[in-house]
Design a protein around this motif. Sequence first.
Motif, PDB file in Angstrom:
ATOM      1  N   ALA A 131      37.777 -31.737  -4.354  1.00 47.09           N
ATOM      2  CA  ALA A 131      36.354 -31.612  -4.057  1.00 47.09           C
ATOM      3  C   ALA A 131      35.518 -31.484  -5.330  1.00 47.09           C
ATOM      4  O   ALA A 131      34.503 -32.168  -5.506  1.00 47.09           O
ATOM      5  CB  ALA A 131      36.135 -30.394  -3.157  1.00 47.09           C
ATOM      6  N   LEU A 135      33.255 -34.669  -6.608  1.00 49.82           N
ATOM      7  CA  LEU A 135      31.812 -34.541  -6.492  1.00 49.82           C
ATOM      8  C   LEU A 135      31.111 -34.550  -7.844  1.00 49.82           C
ATOM      9  O   LEU A 135      30.158 -35.314  -8.064  1.00 49.82           O
ATOM     10  CB  LEU A 135      31.477 -33.239  -5.749  1.00 49.82           C
ATOM     11  N   VAL A 149      28.985 -35.910   3.122  1.00 47.17           N
ATOM     12  CA  VAL A 149      30.436 -35.722   3.043  1.00 47.17           C
ATOM     13  C   VAL A 149      31.025 -35.816   4.438  1.00 47.17           C
ATOM     14  O   VAL A 149      30.552 -35.167   5.374  1.00 47.17           O
ATOM     15  CB  VAL A 149      30.804 -34.373   2.376  1.00 47.17           C
ATOM     16  N   ALA A 152      33.751 -32.783   6.920  1.00 52.59           N
ATOM     17  CA  ALA A 152      33.191 -31.619   6.237  1.00 52.59           C
ATOM     18  C   ALA A 152      33.778 -30.305   6.718  1.00 52.59           C
ATOM     19  O   ALA A 152      33.534 -29.263   6.097  1.00 52.59           O
ATOM     20  CB  ALA A 152      31.669 -31.608   6.391  1.00 52.59           C
ATOM     21  N   GLY A 157      36.483 -31.316   2.401  1.00 56.69           N
ATOM     22  CA  GLY A 157      35.078 -31.469   2.749  1.00 56.69           C
ATOM     23  C   GLY A 157      34.313 -30.161   2.772  1.00 56.69           C
ATOM     24  O   GLY A 157      33.167 -30.089   2.298  1.00 56.69           O
ATOM     25  N   VAL A 160      33.500 -29.281  -0.724  1.00 59.38           N
ATOM     26  CA  VAL A 160      32.415 -30.127  -1.235  1.00 59.38           C
ATOM     27  C   VAL A 160      31.066 -29.566  -0.795  1.00 59.38           C
ATOM     28  O   VAL A 160      30.128 -29.464  -1.605  1.00 59.38           O
ATOM     29  CB  VAL A 160      32.572 -31.584  -0.747  1.00 59.38           C
ATOM     30  N   TYR A 216      27.978 -40.218  -1.638  1.00 64.87           N
ATOM     31  CA  TYR A 216      28.844 -40.129  -0.472  1.00 64.87           C
ATOM     32  C   TYR A 216      30.233 -39.723  -0.930  1.00 64.87           C
ATOM     33  O   TYR A 216      30.828 -40.366  -1.799  1.00 64.87           O
ATOM     34  CB  TYR A 216      28.918 -41.467   0.274  1.00 64.87           C
ATOM     35  N   PHE A 217      30.747 -38.645  -0.347  1.00 67.60           N
ATOM     36  CA  PHE A 217      32.116 -38.206  -0.606  1.00 67.60           C
ATOM     37  C   PHE A 217      32.930 -38.586   0.617  1.00 67.60           C
ATOM     38  O   PHE A 217      32.796 -37.989   1.682  1.00 67.60           O
ATOM     39  CB  PHE A 217      32.154 -36.688  -0.836  1.00 67.60           C
ATOM     40  N   ASN A 219      36.118 -38.990   2.932  1.00 67.55           N
ATOM     41  CA  ASN A 219      37.450 -38.546   3.336  1.00 67.55           C
ATOM     42  C   ASN A 219      37.981 -39.334   4.524  1.00 67.55           C
ATOM     43  O   ASN A 219      39.121 -39.112   4.938  1.00 67.55           O
ATOM     44  CB  ASN A 219      37.406 -37.062   3.731  1.00 67.55           C
TER      45      ASN A 219
END
Length: 329
Positions: A131, A135, A149, A152, A157, A160, A216-217, A219
Amino acid sequence: MARAWHLERRPQGMPVAGDFALRDIAVAPLDDGQVRVRNLWLSVDPYMRGRMNDVKSYAAPFALGEPMTGGAVGEVIESRADGLSPGDRVVHMAGWRDEAVIAARDAQRLPPLDAPPQAFLGQLGMPGMTAYFGLLRVAEARPGDTVFVSAAAGAVGSTVVQIARAHGMTVIGSAGGAGKCDWVRSLGADHVIDYKSGDSIVRQLAAAAPQGIDVYFDNVGGDHLDAAFATAREGARFAICGMIDIYNTGAPTQLRYIARTIAARIRIQGFLVSDWLSHAPDFYRDMGELLAKGALRREETVVEGLEAMPDAFLGLFSGANRGKMLVKV
């Protein structure tokens, strides 16, 4: 007699119980430089699904009929190595078993942070590092950014969300179901999307971020990645951590809005946490400060007993976990 889970056959789609077997393993005598560790906590992580396939990837596949591996925290019970003594708590990669003989160089004493040992398999371990570096280093998120994310409510997440909030970012999280959405909101997310609501993720994200997203993260992949393309602002950065949507199906992610990469000059970068291990002191320093301030919260879904390891692993794909999924040996 020690016991370990073995991979019996390559899963076809979603793994089933018959793909795994719990067997006794020999208790080997120690060589110089080795330690014997009694495992206390075992980690289950989505990336392990990829290692069950016989394909070339960033990590070697699990060998059929051999003990599986993964993150674990344990106590040294015997040592023939300088620097580690009986009673020391260590983190290592000889999981999926109750006891392990490993080289001392492959065991790291737990960092001196005020946290229980299992936290070093979650928020203060590999998921937390993923994370943090994904990030702040890969996506280069900065104060004022709007961050989306996916997953989350998971181990990565949820961390993050909290790191982004601590750095002055607007956070939009996605989770499945009212309970998980409420928890993500309690972590500081400004907006939470319920991907199980039946409403389009694109529509929900556009409503939450009418001016678009900067980061945008990822997963999840799938519809979440599509929604991120659809709502990205100019110069948006995507950190691609995982795509759990396709781990069991192999079906390609639909990229209906990928053409926006051009007009919005989106930068997309995949990464592995191992890329950043040399910077681990930065992670422990910064996370230690947040921990001391009370700015970090974590939740763990704990499954009891080595026998339940496959069930805990499969729970990752049905949303059974909130926060980090762990097995307590």
